[in-house]
Design a protein around this motif. Structure first.
Motif, short mmCIF file in Angstrom:
data_model
loop_
_atom_site.label_atom_id
_atom_site.label_comp_id
_atom_site.label_asym_id
_atom_site.label_seq_id
_atom_site.Cartn_x
_atom_site.Cartn_y
_atom_site.Cartn_z
N GLY A 783 0.79 -1.23 0.00
CA GLY A 783 0.00 0.00 0.00
C GLY A 783 0.82 1.28 0.00
N TYR A 784 2.13 1.21 -0.18
CA TYR A 784 2.96 2.42 -0.21
C TYR A 784 2.95 3.01 -1.62
CZ TYR A 784 4.75 0.78 4.28
OH TYR A 784 4.87 0.37 5.57
N ARG A 785 3.10 4.33 -1.72
CA ARG A 785 3.21 5.01 -2.99
C ARG A 785 4.69 5.24 -3.33
NH1 ARG A 785 -1.18 8.24 -5.03
NH2 ARG A 785 0.34 9.82 -5.67
N ILE A 786 5.03 5.16 -4.61
CA ILE A 786 6.37 5.42 -5.09
C ILE A 786 6.31 6.66 -5.98
CG2 ILE A 786 8.36 4.53 -6.35
CD1 ILE A 786 7.76 3.06 -3.76
N GLU A 787 7.11 7.67 -5.65
CA GLU A 787 7.12 8.91 -6.40
C GLU A 787 8.55 9.26 -6.79
OE1 GLU A 787 5.22 11.83 -3.99
OE2 GLU A 787 3.27 10.82 -3.98
N VAL A 788 8.70 9.96 -7.94
CA VAL A 788 10.00 10.40 -8.42
C VAL A 788 10.17 11.87 -8.09
CG1 VAL A 788 11.45 10.75 -10.45
CG2 VAL A 788 10.07 8.68 -10.24
N ASP A 789 11.27 12.21 -7.43
CA ASP A 789 11.55 13.60 -7.00
C ASP A 789 12.50 14.27 -7.99
OD1 ASP A 789 11.45 15.83 -5.47
OD2 ASP A 789 12.84 15.12 -3.93
N ASP A 790 12.36 15.61 -8.11
CA ASP A 790 13.26 16.45 -8.93
C ASP A 790 13.31 15.98 -10.38
OD1 ASP A 790 13.83 17.90 -6.69
OD2 ASP A 790 15.71 16.86 -6.25
N PHE A 791 12.16 15.60 -10.94
CA PHE A 791 12.14 15.19 -12.35
C PHE A 791 12.46 16.40 -13.22
CE2 PHE A 791 10.33 14.12 -16.45
CZ PHE A 791 10.71 12.80 -16.60
N GLY A 792 13.33 16.17 -14.24
CA GLY A 792 13.73 17.25 -15.12
C GLY A 792 14.98 17.98 -14.65
N SER A 793 15.68 17.43 -13.65
CA SER A 793 16.86 18.10 -13.12
C SER A 793 18.12 17.78 -13.91
CB SER A 793 17.06 17.72 -11.65
OG SER A 793 17.25 16.32 -11.54
N GLY A 794 17.98 17.05 -15.01
CA GLY A 794 19.14 16.78 -15.83
C GLY A 794 19.44 15.31 -15.99
N HIS A 795 18.71 14.44 -15.30
CA HIS A 795 18.96 13.00 -15.37
C HIS A 795 17.76 12.24 -15.94
CE1 HIS A 795 22.51 13.60 -12.87
NE2 HIS A 795 21.75 14.34 -12.08
N ALA A 796 16.85 12.97 -16.60
CA ALA A 796 15.59 12.36 -17.00
C ALA A 796 15.81 11.18 -17.93
CB ALA A 796 14.70 13.39 -17.69
N SER A 797 15.07 10.11 -17.70
CA SER A 797 15.11 8.92 -18.53
C SER A 797 13.70 8.39 -18.66
CB SER A 797 16.02 7.87 -17.91
OG SER A 797 15.89 6.64 -18.59
N VAL A 798 13.15 8.49 -19.86
CA VAL A 798 11.77 8.03 -20.08
C VAL A 798 11.70 6.52 -19.91
CG1 VAL A 798 9.90 7.90 -21.74
CG2 VAL A 798 11.28 9.97 -21.59
N VAL A 799 12.76 5.80 -20.38
CA VAL A 799 12.78 4.34 -20.22
C VAL A 799 12.80 3.98 -18.74
CG1 VAL A 799 14.10 2.25 -20.66
CG2 VAL A 799 13.91 4.01 -22.43
N GLY A 800 13.63 4.71 -17.97
CA GLY A 800 13.66 4.46 -16.53
C GLY A 800 12.33 4.74 -15.88
N LEU A 801 11.65 5.80 -16.36
CA LEU A 801 10.32 6.13 -15.82
C LEU A 801 9.34 5.01 -16.10
CD1 LEU A 801 9.07 8.63 -14.37
CD2 LEU A 801 8.19 9.31 -16.61
N MET A 802 9.41 4.44 -17.30
CA MET A 802 8.51 3.33 -17.64
C MET A 802 8.80 2.11 -16.78
SD MET A 802 8.60 3.66 -21.80
CE MET A 802 7.69 2.14 -22.01
N GLN A 803 10.10 1.83 -16.54
CA GLN A 803 10.45 0.65 -15.74
C GLN A 803 10.03 0.81 -14.29
OE1 GLN A 803 14.65 0.28 -16.40
NE2 GLN A 803 14.41 -0.89 -18.31
N LEU A 804 10.20 2.01 -13.73
CA LEU A 804 9.85 2.22 -12.33
C LEU A 804 8.35 2.34 -12.15
CD1 LEU A 804 10.95 2.64 -9.48
CD2 LEU A 804 11.03 5.10 -9.95
N ASN A 805 7.67 2.96 -13.14
CA ASN A 805 6.21 3.12 -13.10
C ASN A 805 5.76 3.71 -11.76
OD1 ASN A 805 3.54 3.01 -13.94
ND2 ASN A 805 3.26 0.91 -13.20
N PRO A 806 6.18 4.97 -11.44
CA PRO A 806 5.84 5.56 -10.15
C PRO A 806 4.37 6.01 -10.11
CG PRO A 806 7.01 7.15 -11.46
CD PRO A 806 7.01 5.89 -12.26
N ASP A 807 3.90 6.29 -8.92
CA ASP A 807 2.54 6.83 -8.76
C ASP A 807 2.51 8.31 -9.10
OD1 ASP A 807 0.92 4.57 -7.19
OD2 ASP A 807 2.98 4.59 -6.45
N ALA A 808 3.61 9.00 -8.85
CA ALA A 808 3.65 10.44 -9.10
C ALA A 808 5.08 10.83 -9.40
CB ALA A 808 3.12 11.22 -7.91
N MET A 809 5.21 11.97 -10.14
CA MET A 809 6.54 12.54 -10.35
C MET A 809 6.47 14.02 -10.04
SD MET A 809 6.91 12.51 -14.50
CE MET A 809 5.81 13.43 -15.58
#
Length: 908
Positions: A783-809
């Motif tokens: 029941g925990y949520r997974i979120e990505v912090d500081d998106f767009g800070s220079g390390h963005a990876s769309v493939v990584g975003l798809m693999q992690l599949n967070p609840d929020a960014m």
């Protein structure tokens, strides 16, 4: 007398000459005397033999218990000596691994300061070889962070299964996590055993991880046998404590075999009693006793024989005995001469003037001199040469002059000039008057033995050299540098100067051109250092791309700075490797004890601090350790002590940054922020202590305090009826993989508040381990949520975003703040929101400073807003007031959030 005369003399006897009768009578009496003498001799001899046999059998059967005890004591001493030798071999391996473990690269790797595995592999390269099986490095949780190739091998090489190998990690959670562990397991091959060594990697008295190494060691003369395999009485066997306790029952032994424990390994060296050897010793003892008895009883029996014979026989028997004795002596002399001729040792005899009077054939074979060349010569002039030790010659002469025997090893020379080693024994020989008139010298060729000893000594020196020098550059290594700093510089009463060197952009060379190019650059830098330093200077390599130079006595800080400038210019020049240009720079830290600011023992720490300043100020610089830097070092040292005290007193507290729904502006959650409630300096923000806490590897402890207190605050808000829909914590990959993360949450029963973990965006481009993905899925299932912090800070990876599949960014505030005046930034944010919507990910904007920001972000489609426009970081009381004022709403309740609300729920 002629033949005719003898015939006439005989004929007269036959004709009854009186003289002939007397002679015949005398011969008759002589014959009777011989018969009587023989009978008497046989009686005495029979008594003599009977006495000897009685004594021999009595000694044989009465000495049996004593022989058993003597053998057991002797075997026990030998077992203890062999066990100590095995324990010493194990200790030597452990010391070697302990030395490698002390390398700075390993501690930095374990504590997360430097995750460059190649630096650790360079250090552990010394373990490579046939005797090395495998190794691994664990972090403070017991998780492997580095493993050797072929780690999962079991049947072919490894003696310990994987679960046994990793069971050592449990030491990190025991009452004494700093304890070292060594385990032993015998191989199936004679003379080989496996040891498993577990050494904790510590920092400031805390276990930060462990180095685990499995190696093969040699156990000479130890048989690879067990309880199910036969072994003879002459075999030395290694058994466990349990096997030793049961060997008597399993093999039907009357007494426990001789054994000696091997250190603290839980194994013992065992040998069964050798009954054949005892029997042999018994008969040897009988022979020795009989020898004494024979000669001890010979005198009284001989007296009896002589007295009896003197009474019974005529005196002329003495003449016959004398002749027989002479014949025996001549035979013995002949036998001794034959033995001296047949022996393999070279023998020569000299007169009292030390001239050679006799040699045997082996002397000619060994020296090359025959009798004609050797006889009459002085042995020293004939055999000795320039490499013969004068002190040994002096000892030989002193012994000869004193008339005492002596044994020495020395170098002689053959006739063709080749040297050879001999073990020489010289003994004086005395004549009948007791005066020494000859000397016998016996020589054994020990050239092969001496050559083997020399090879062993050369190997020892080479091993010692490798232990104190870097294998790649040949420079002294960290161990050698530390010893020099302690022994030479630390004890020098005069001021000394130290220069620390760290290469810049060296990792880029390895990443771009490969490790072979990196090794070439390191060798080049080593050559530069050795070419630029003075004869009295000392240069060493203490890390992957780190060097240190200790200036000689009398050289000051100015000399150190000048040397650094020369080295910087030389190192900056291009280095060509296989047609590729490699470019590196160098940063320098110079420290000197002149002026009394620091002592000689503090030079390395001070030079490190100056080097750190050079790195912080843009690299490729030379920084001298100054009072200002010294004050900063003292401040950092003070800060490190205060951080440890703050952790102990739980002075670190959470503040809460509210997050509001973009449409209704009702509270949807809060991000937990870290603050330090310093008892003297007030509230400190993370930038004032976080770098130091990270360097001290104390950040995980602070995170646990904040996590625990944040959950406690959320539970308290639920208790008063104003629970948060969501509470967010900033975590790293290590915390996600921490199995204890959920157990902490279970301590606080949150009914309506969802716990979210914000992971830095850099995780999207880092290699995500299978354990990391497993833990993320496990957290979602709870029941925990997974979120990505500081998106767009220079390390963005769309493939990584798809693999992690967070609840929020969460969009980085550096993209949010300029959207008021920058159309490009607004378009970028719009595209990021589009990415989130296409993946079904809720989008949060942080850094909302004004109402205009809120309006624009709401129009761009952001779901959640966070920033000073709504509230600065609040304590729990202030947050409770805001929740009462604005109310709460669960994320996605307005219908604009593409993420279904079914992900939100009670954790656990």
């Amino acid at each position: 007398m002629s033949a005719d005369g003898r015939r006439r003399f005989a004929s007269r006897g036959r004709r009854g000459d009186p003289a002939s009768g007397r002679i015949a009578a005398a011969r008759s009496r002589l014959a009777d005397g011989k018969i009587l003498g023989k009978r008497f001799t046989w009686v005495v001899a029979a008594g003599y033999v009977a006495a000897i046999l009685v004594v021999g059998f009595g000694v044989r059967f009465s000495a049996q218990p004593f022989l058993d005890q003597m053998q057991r004591e002797a075997m026990t001493e030998r077992a203890a000596a062999r066990a100590r030798d095995i324990d010493d071999r194990i200790a030597e391996v452990v010391d070697t691994i302990r030395h490698l473990k002390s390398d700075d690269a390993i501690s930095r790797f374990v504590m997360g300061f430097d995750r460059a595995a190649f630096k650790v592999e360079d250090v552990l390269a010394e373990l490579d070889g046939q005797k090395h099986v495998r190794h691994a490095i664990l972090d403070y949780k017991g998780t492997p962070i580095l493993r050797s190739p072929g780690f999962m091998l079991r049947e072919s090489k490894a003696a310990f299964a994987a679960n046994e190998f990793y069971s050592a990690a449990r030491l990190l959670s025991t009452a004494n996590p700093l304890a070292e562990a060594v385990r032993l397991r015998m191989s199936d091959v004679d003379g080989l055993a496996h040891i498993l060594v577990v050494l904790p990697v510590t920092s400031r008295g805390l276990a930060e991880g462990a180095l685990i190494v499995e190696r093969v060691i040699e156990l000479p003369s130890v048989a690879a046998v067990g309880l199910t395999r036969p072994f003879s009485d002459s075999d030395w066997v290694v058994m466990s404590t349990f096997q030793l306790s049961m060997i008597g029952q399993w093999r039907g032994l009357e007494a426990q075999p001789v054994h000696a424990p091997i250190g603290d390994t839980g194994y013992a060296l065992v040998r069964l009693a050798n009954h054949e050897e005892i029997a042999t010793l018994g008969w040897d003892l009988v022979q020795s006793v009989l020898f004494v008895v024979v000669w001890g009883m010979a005198l009284p029996f001989l007296g009896m024989v002589i007295f009896g014979r003197g009474v019974i026989l005529k005196p002329y028997e003495a003449l016959a005995a004398s002749r027989q004795k002479l014949a025996r002596s001549q035979k013995e002399v002949a036998e001794l001469a034959q033995i001296a001729t047949m022996t393999h040792e070279a023998i020569l005899v000299t007169d009292r003037d030390r001239r050679i009077i006799w040699i045997n054939p082996p002397f000619t074979v060994l020296s090359g001199y025959d009798e004609d060349e050797a006889l009459g010569q002085h042995p020293g002039r004939l055999l000795q040469g320039p490499e013969t030790d004068p002190a040994t010659i002096a000892r030989l002469r002193a012994a000869i002059e004193a008339g005492r025997p002596i044994r020495e090893d020395l170098v002689n020379y053959r006739r063709d000039g080749r040297p050879y080693w001999v073990s020489l024994s010289i003994s004086p020989l005395s004549g009948e008057d007791g005066v020494v008139d000859r000397y016998v010298a016996i020589s054994s060729d020990i050239t092969h033995k001496k050559l083997a000893e020399r090879r062993l000594e050369d190997a020892r020196r080479e091993t010692e050299h490798h232990a104190l020098h870097d294998a790649l550059t040949g420079l002294p290594n960290r161990r050698s540098v530390d010893a020099m700093l302690e022994a030479e510089i630390g004890s020098d009463p005069g001021a000394r100067t130290l220069v620390r060197v760290d290469l810049d952009h060296f990792k880029a060379v390895n990443d771009t051109h490969g490790h072979a190019a990196g090794d070439h650059v390191l060798k080049h830098v080593s050559d530069v250092l050795q070419a630029e330093i003075d004869e009295t200077d000392f240069a060493g390599r203490i890390g992957g791309d780190e060097f240190v130079i200790a200036l000689g006595p009398g050289r000051n800080a100015d000399d150190g700075v000048a040397l650094a400038e020369r080295l910087q210019a030389a190192i900056r020049k291009d280095v060509v490797f296989e047609g590729k240009t490699c470019r590196v720079g160098a940063s320098f830290g110079v420290a000197s004890s002149e002026g009394g600011l620091i002592t000689n023992r503090q030079l390395l720490v001070a030079a490190d601090a100056a080097l750190y300043e050079a790195k912080e100020h843009g690299r490729s610089q030379t920084i001298l350790y100054t009072p200002e830097i010294h004050a900063g070092v003292q401040d950092k040292r003070r800060l490190s002590v205060e951080i440890e005290r703050g952790i102990e007193n739980e002075e670190f507290v959470p503040l809460f940054q509210p997050q509001v729904d973009a449409v209704t502006e009702r509270v949807v959650g809060a991000e937990v922020l870290m603050r330090w409630q310093h008892p003297e300096r007030g509230v400190l923000t993370p930038d004032q202590f976080l770098p130091m806490a990270t360097r001290l590897a104390l950040l995980p402890e602070i995170d646990r305090i904040i996590y625990r207190q944040g959950l406690r605050a959320a539970a308290e808000m639920e208790r008063v009826g104003h629970g948060l829909p969501k509470i967010s914590f900033n975590v790293g990959s290590a915390q996600i993989e921490d199995p204890g993360l959920i157990s902490v949450s279970d301590l606080y029963e949150l009914e309506s508040t969802t716990v979210a973990f914000e992971i830095l965006e850099s995780v999207l481009v880092e290699e995500q381990s299978s354990n990391f993905r497993f833990q993320v899925d496990r957290l979602r299932d709870r029941g925990y949520r997974i979120e990505v912090d500081d998106f767009g800070s220079g390390h963005a990876s769309v493939v990584g975003l798809m693999q992690l599949n967070p609840d929020a960014m969460k969009i980085d505030q550096r993209l949010i703040i300029p959207i008021i005046s920058s159309a490009r930034t607004r378009d970028l944010v719009r595209h990021i929101v589009g990415i989130g919507r296409s993946f079904g990910i809720s989008v949060t904007a942080e850094g909302v400073e004004t109402a205009e920001h809120a309006v624009i972000l709401r129009e761009l489609g952001c779901n959640t807003l966070q920033g000073f426009h709504y509230a600065r970081p609040l304590n729990v009381v202030e947050l409770l007031d805001m929740v009462e004022e604005r109310g709460t709403i669960r994320p996605g309740a307005t219908g604009d959030d593409p993420v279904a609300d079914n992900r939100a729920g009670r954790p656990g």
